[in-house]
Motif scaffolding. Sequence first.
Motif, PDB file in Angstrom:
ATOM      1  N   ASP A 171       3.656 -15.653   1.494  1.00 37.80           N
ATOM      2  CA  ASP A 171       3.394 -14.765   0.359  1.00 37.80           C
ATOM      3  C   ASP A 171       2.689 -13.509   0.874  1.00 37.80           C
ATOM      4  OD1 ASP A 171       3.293 -13.854  -2.225  1.00 37.80           O
ATOM      5  OD2 ASP A 171       1.654 -15.172  -2.855  1.00 37.80           O
ATOM      6  N   LYS A 172       3.420 -12.693   1.630  1.00 42.31           N
ATOM      7  CA  LYS A 172       2.823 -11.595   2.379  1.00 42.31           C
ATOM      8  C   LYS A 172       3.202 -10.213   1.865  1.00 42.31           C
ATOM      9  CE  LYS A 172       0.363 -13.627   5.577  1.00 42.31           C
ATOM     10  NZ  LYS A 172      -1.096 -13.386   5.660  1.00 42.31           N
ATOM     11  N   PHE A 173       3.763 -10.133   0.671  1.00 39.44           N
ATOM     12  CA  PHE A 173       4.162  -8.818   0.178  1.00 39.44           C
ATOM     13  C   PHE A 173       2.955  -7.876   0.099  1.00 39.44           C
ATOM     14  CE2 PHE A 173       4.637  -5.665  -3.144  1.00 39.44           C
ATOM     15  CZ  PHE A 173       5.856  -5.099  -2.821  1.00 39.44           C
ATOM     16  N   GLY A 174       3.104  -6.663   0.645  1.00 42.83           N
ATOM     17  CA  GLY A 174       2.076  -5.631   0.538  1.00 42.83           C
ATOM     18  C   GLY A 174       0.838  -5.853   1.372  1.00 42.83           C
ATOM     19  N   GLU A 175       0.897  -6.763   2.331  1.00 41.44           N
ATOM     20  CA  GLU A 175      -0.299  -7.074   3.132  1.00 41.44           C
ATOM     21  C   GLU A 175      -0.491  -6.006   4.209  1.00 41.44           C
ATOM     22  OE1 GLU A 175      -2.287 -10.216   3.114  1.00 41.44           O
ATOM     23  OE2 GLU A 175      -1.492 -10.441   1.116  1.00 41.44           O
ATOM     24  N   MET A 176      -0.776  -4.787   3.790  1.00 43.31           N
ATOM     25  CA  MET A 176      -1.008  -3.680   4.719  1.00 43.31           C
ATOM     26  C   MET A 176      -2.225  -2.884   4.263  1.00 43.31           C
ATOM     27  SD  MET A 176       2.934  -2.300   5.151  1.00 43.31           S
ATOM     28  CE  MET A 176       3.070  -2.071   3.366  1.00 43.31           C
ATOM     29  N   HIS A 177      -3.237  -2.832   5.126  1.00 42.10           N
ATOM     30  CA  HIS A 177      -4.440  -2.041   4.880  1.00 42.10           C
ATOM     31  C   HIS A 177      -5.180  -2.479   3.618  1.00 42.10           C
ATOM     32  CE1 HIS A 177      -2.657   0.429   7.987  1.00 42.10           C
ATOM     33  NE2 HIS A 177      -1.635   0.752   7.193  1.00 42.10           N
ATOM     34  N   VAL A 178      -5.015  -3.736   3.241  1.00 38.50           N
ATOM     35  CA  VAL A 178      -5.762  -4.301   2.111  1.00 38.50           C
ATOM     36  C   VAL A 178      -6.265  -5.678   2.529  1.00 38.50           C
ATOM     37  CG1 VAL A 178      -4.495  -3.055   0.314  1.00 38.50           C
ATOM     38  CG2 VAL A 178      -3.662  -5.281   1.104  1.00 38.50           C
ATOM     39  N   PRO A 180      -6.677  -9.701   2.663  1.00 37.87           N
ATOM     40  CA  PRO A 180      -5.653 -10.732   2.485  1.00 37.87           C
ATOM     41  C   PRO A 180      -5.539 -11.175   1.029  1.00 37.87           C
ATOM     42  CG  PRO A 180      -6.997 -11.219   4.414  1.00 37.87           C
ATOM     43  CD  PRO A 180      -7.650 -10.058   3.725  1.00 37.87           C
ATOM     44  N   GLY A 181      -4.310 -11.287   0.566  1.00 43.07           N
ATOM     45  CA  GLY A 181      -4.063 -11.722  -0.804  1.00 43.07           C
ATOM     46  C   GLY A 181      -4.098 -10.617  -1.837  1.00 43.07           C
ATOM     47  N   MET A 182      -4.328  -9.363  -1.406  1.00 41.88           N
ATOM     48  CA  MET A 182      -4.454  -8.250  -2.343  1.00 41.88           C
ATOM     49  C   MET A 182      -3.236  -7.325  -2.324  1.00 41.88           C
ATOM     50  SD  MET A 182      -7.324  -8.580  -3.942  1.00 41.88           S
ATOM     51  CE  MET A 182      -7.616  -6.953  -4.594  1.00 41.88           C
ATOM     52  N   GLY A 183      -2.138  -7.796  -1.782  1.00 40.75           N
ATOM     53  CA  GLY A 183      -0.954  -6.944  -1.659  1.00 40.75           C
ATOM     54  C   GLY A 183      -0.372  -6.490  -2.982  1.00 40.75           C
ATOM     55  N   ALA A 184      -0.687  -7.200  -4.070  1.00 45.98           N
ATOM     56  CA  ALA A 184      -0.135  -6.835  -5.375  1.00 45.98           C
ATOM     57  C   ALA A 184      -0.626  -5.480  -5.861  1.00 45.98           C
ATOM     58  CB  ALA A 184      -0.478  -7.914  -6.403  1.00 45.98           C
ATOM     59  N   VAL A 185      -1.706  -4.953  -5.256  1.00 42.59           N
ATOM     60  CA  VAL A 185      -2.219  -3.649  -5.698  1.00 42.59           C
ATOM     61  C   VAL A 185      -1.189  -2.550  -5.461  1.00 42.59           C
ATOM     62  CG1 VAL A 185      -4.619  -4.309  -5.309  1.00 42.59           C
ATOM     63  CG2 VAL A 185      -3.348  -3.178  -3.486  1.00 42.59           C
ATOM     64  N   TYR A 186      -0.301  -2.748  -4.491  1.00 37.81           N
ATOM     65  CA  TYR A 186       0.716  -1.734  -4.215  1.00 37.81           C
ATOM     66  C   TYR A 186       1.748  -1.637  -5.342  1.00 37.81           C
ATOM     67  CZ  TYR A 186      -0.976  -1.069   0.537  1.00 37.81           C
ATOM     68  OH  TYR A 186      -1.754  -0.761   1.627  1.00 37.81           O
ATOM     69  N   LEU A 187       1.768  -2.626  -6.210  1.00 36.31           N
ATOM     70  CA  LEU A 187       2.622  -2.568  -7.389  1.00 36.31           C
ATOM     71  C   LEU A 187       1.800  -2.254  -8.643  1.00 36.31           C
ATOM     72  CD1 LEU A 187       4.840  -5.711  -6.706  1.00 36.31           C
ATOM     73  CD2 LEU A 187       5.485  -3.317  -6.367  1.00 36.31           C
ATOM     74  N   ALA A 188       0.628  -2.844  -8.749  1.00 36.57           N
ATOM     75  CA  ALA A 188      -0.178  -2.710  -9.964  1.00 36.57           C
ATOM     76  C   ALA A 188      -0.709  -1.293 -10.150  1.00 36.57           C
ATOM     77  CB  ALA A 188      -1.344  -3.705  -9.924  1.00 36.57           C
ATOM     78  N   VAL A 189      -1.189  -0.682  -9.100  1.00 36.31           N
ATOM     79  CA  VAL A 189      -1.815   0.640  -9.235  1.00 36.31           C
ATOM     80  C   VAL A 189      -0.797   1.740  -9.548  1.00 36.31           C
ATOM     81  CG1 VAL A 189      -3.158   2.417  -8.046  1.00 36.31           C
ATOM     82  CG2 VAL A 189      -3.820   0.008  -7.835  1.00 36.31           C
ATOM     83  N   PRO A 190       0.314   1.843  -8.802  1.00 34.88           N
ATOM     84  CA  PRO A 190       1.290   2.898  -9.153  1.00 34.88           C
ATOM     85  C   PRO A 190       1.839   2.767 -10.573  1.00 34.88           C
ATOM     86  CG  PRO A 190       1.742   2.025  -6.968  1.00 34.88           C
ATOM     87  CD  PRO A 190       0.716   1.136  -7.572  1.00 34.88           C
ATOM     88  N   MET A 191       2.071   1.514 -11.022  1.00 37.00           N
ATOM     89  CA  MET A 191       2.579   1.329 -12.380  1.00 37.00           C
ATOM     90  C   MET A 191       1.541   1.741 -13.426  1.00 37.00           C
ATOM     91  SD  MET A 191       5.702   0.313 -12.107  1.00 37.00           S
ATOM     92  CE  MET A 191       5.778   1.375 -10.650  1.00 37.00           C
ATOM     93  N   LEU A 192       0.270   1.533 -13.122  1.00 36.31           N
ATOM     94  CA  LEU A 192      -0.797   1.947 -14.037  1.00 36.31           C
ATOM     95  C   LEU A 192      -0.836   3.469 -14.154  1.00 36.31           C
ATOM     96  CD1 LEU A 192      -3.250   1.364 -15.819  1.00 36.31           C
ATOM     97  CD2 LEU A 192      -4.647   1.317 -13.729  1.00 36.31           C
ATOM     98  N   ILE A 193      -0.752   4.139 -13.020  1.00 37.04           N
ATOM     99  CA  ILE A 193      -0.778   5.609 -13.036  1.00 37.04           C
ATOM    100  C   ILE A 193       0.424   6.150 -13.816  1.00 37.04           C
ATOM    101  CG2 ILE A 193      -0.619   7.667 -11.578  1.00 37.04           C
ATOM    102  CD1 ILE A 193      -2.093   6.071  -9.394  1.00 37.04           C
ATOM    103  N   LEU A 194       1.598   5.549 -13.582  1.00 37.85           N
ATOM    104  CA  LEU A 194       2.804   5.996 -14.284  1.00 37.85           C
ATOM    105  C   LEU A 194       2.670   5.779 -15.788  1.00 37.85           C
ATOM    106  CD1 LEU A 194       5.692   7.079 -14.104  1.00 37.85           C
ATOM    107  CD2 LEU A 194       6.479   4.718 -13.776  1.00 37.85           C
ATOM    108  N   ALA A 195       2.097   4.642 -16.186  1.00 41.52           N
ATOM    109  CA  ALA A 195       1.940   4.347 -17.621  1.00 41.52           C
ATOM    110  C   ALA A 195       0.963   5.310 -18.290  1.00 41.52           C
ATOM    111  CB  ALA A 195       1.473   2.904 -17.808  1.00 41.52           C
ATOM    112  N   ILE A 196      -0.073   5.707 -17.571  1.00 45.03           N
ATOM    113  CA  ILE A 196      -1.038   6.657 -18.126  1.00 45.03           C
ATOM    114  C   ILE A 196      -0.396   8.030 -18.328  1.00 45.03           C
ATOM    115  CG2 ILE A 196      -3.165   7.926 -17.611  1.00 45.03           C
ATOM    116  CD1 ILE A 196      -4.206   5.390 -16.246  1.00 45.03           C
ATOM    117  N   ILE A 197       0.462   8.396 -17.371  1.00 47.00           N
ATOM    118  CA  ILE A 197       1.093   9.722 -17.439  1.00 47.00           C
ATOM    119  C   ILE A 197       2.249   9.755 -18.433  1.00 47.00           C
ATOM    120  CG2 ILE A 197       2.363  11.458 -16.108  1.00 47.00           C
ATOM    121  CD1 ILE A 197       0.845  10.518 -13.631  1.00 47.00           C
ATOM    122  N   VAL A 198       3.108   8.718 -18.393  1.00 45.47           N
ATOM    123  CA  VAL A 198       4.308   8.696 -19.228  1.00 45.47           C
ATOM    124  C   VAL A 198       4.300   7.437 -20.093  1.00 45.47           C
ATOM    125  CG1 VAL A 198       6.827   8.768 -19.284  1.00 45.47           C
ATOM    126  CG2 VAL A 198       5.591   9.908 -17.419  1.00 45.47           C
TER     127      VAL A 198
END
Length: 320
Positions: A171-178, A180-198
Amino acid sequence: ASYSAPAPGGYGQQHDYSQNAGNFGASSNQDDDSKKGGKKSMALHALNKIVIMWAGFFTASLFVYFMMSGGDFSFLMTYGAISRMFGFGILNVKIFSSKRATGVSVKTLQLYCLVFFFRLTSIIRHQGYLPYDKSGDWLYHVVEIMALIFTGTALWGCMAPFKSTYQGALDKFGEMHVPPGMGAVYLAVPMLILAIIVHPNLNSDFMSDAAWTYAMYLESVALVPQLFMFQKQTSGVVELLTAHFVAALGFGRLMEFMFWVYSYHELATSAGSKLPGYLALFSQLMQLVLMLDFFWYYYLAVKNATPLVLPSHGAAMGMV
């Protein structure tokens, strides 16, 4: 010339060897036939369980449809939500009955917890994004609450009692510069920014509109870590109940996509722009496209009553 009689048992013994060899071959064939029959019986038993499980789901869905929808098209939203809840129910059965968290992505569960939480913060306070039929009065809320509970219990099962069986190395998706186990931020944060804007403006409330939009955008990518984990499994074999879990989520997304194809124009900004509607369609379509390979191999597995086997990640698999 003198002729010597064969030693006692000479020729006869050779005949016995030949007969014994024949008997051994027949016994081996019988064993093979028995094993094949056993495997076929197990496959049919598994297929019967699949049929019963999905038949129960569709029967319950039809009952709710006739009792709650009044034939309104917006019931597709409720139907999609019920399918998601059904999927996470299956996942709980898999984890707690087998006492194993193998093959389950914790990152996907984390993302879905966010999805249900933010959607509920919007639909509990406002009605702009609820189904138009009677299911939007209370059933849709109950289904989303149950889905959040099921997701939370599955996440707890993976991280507490059965943590030793969780396959964190896969379960290693996004395991870069974060951490261990926090790779989901690479999906959660961009989607949050997009939702705030649009985001659309059906609730006329920034927080509520952005929360609902965030849930929709995030759900479109929440399965990516799970699909990524499937590709990392060297055997390519996906556990049966895990496959049904993912299939149920995909089916739910398909139902919602069908609804928004005809209703996306309602997702407009306060300025009248239909960009949120287009993004809603695009995000949901991308999730379905990402799952095309999975759907195909799932169909073959169900059709042939065999385990779901995905190609190795180095082959033609193109889910993520």
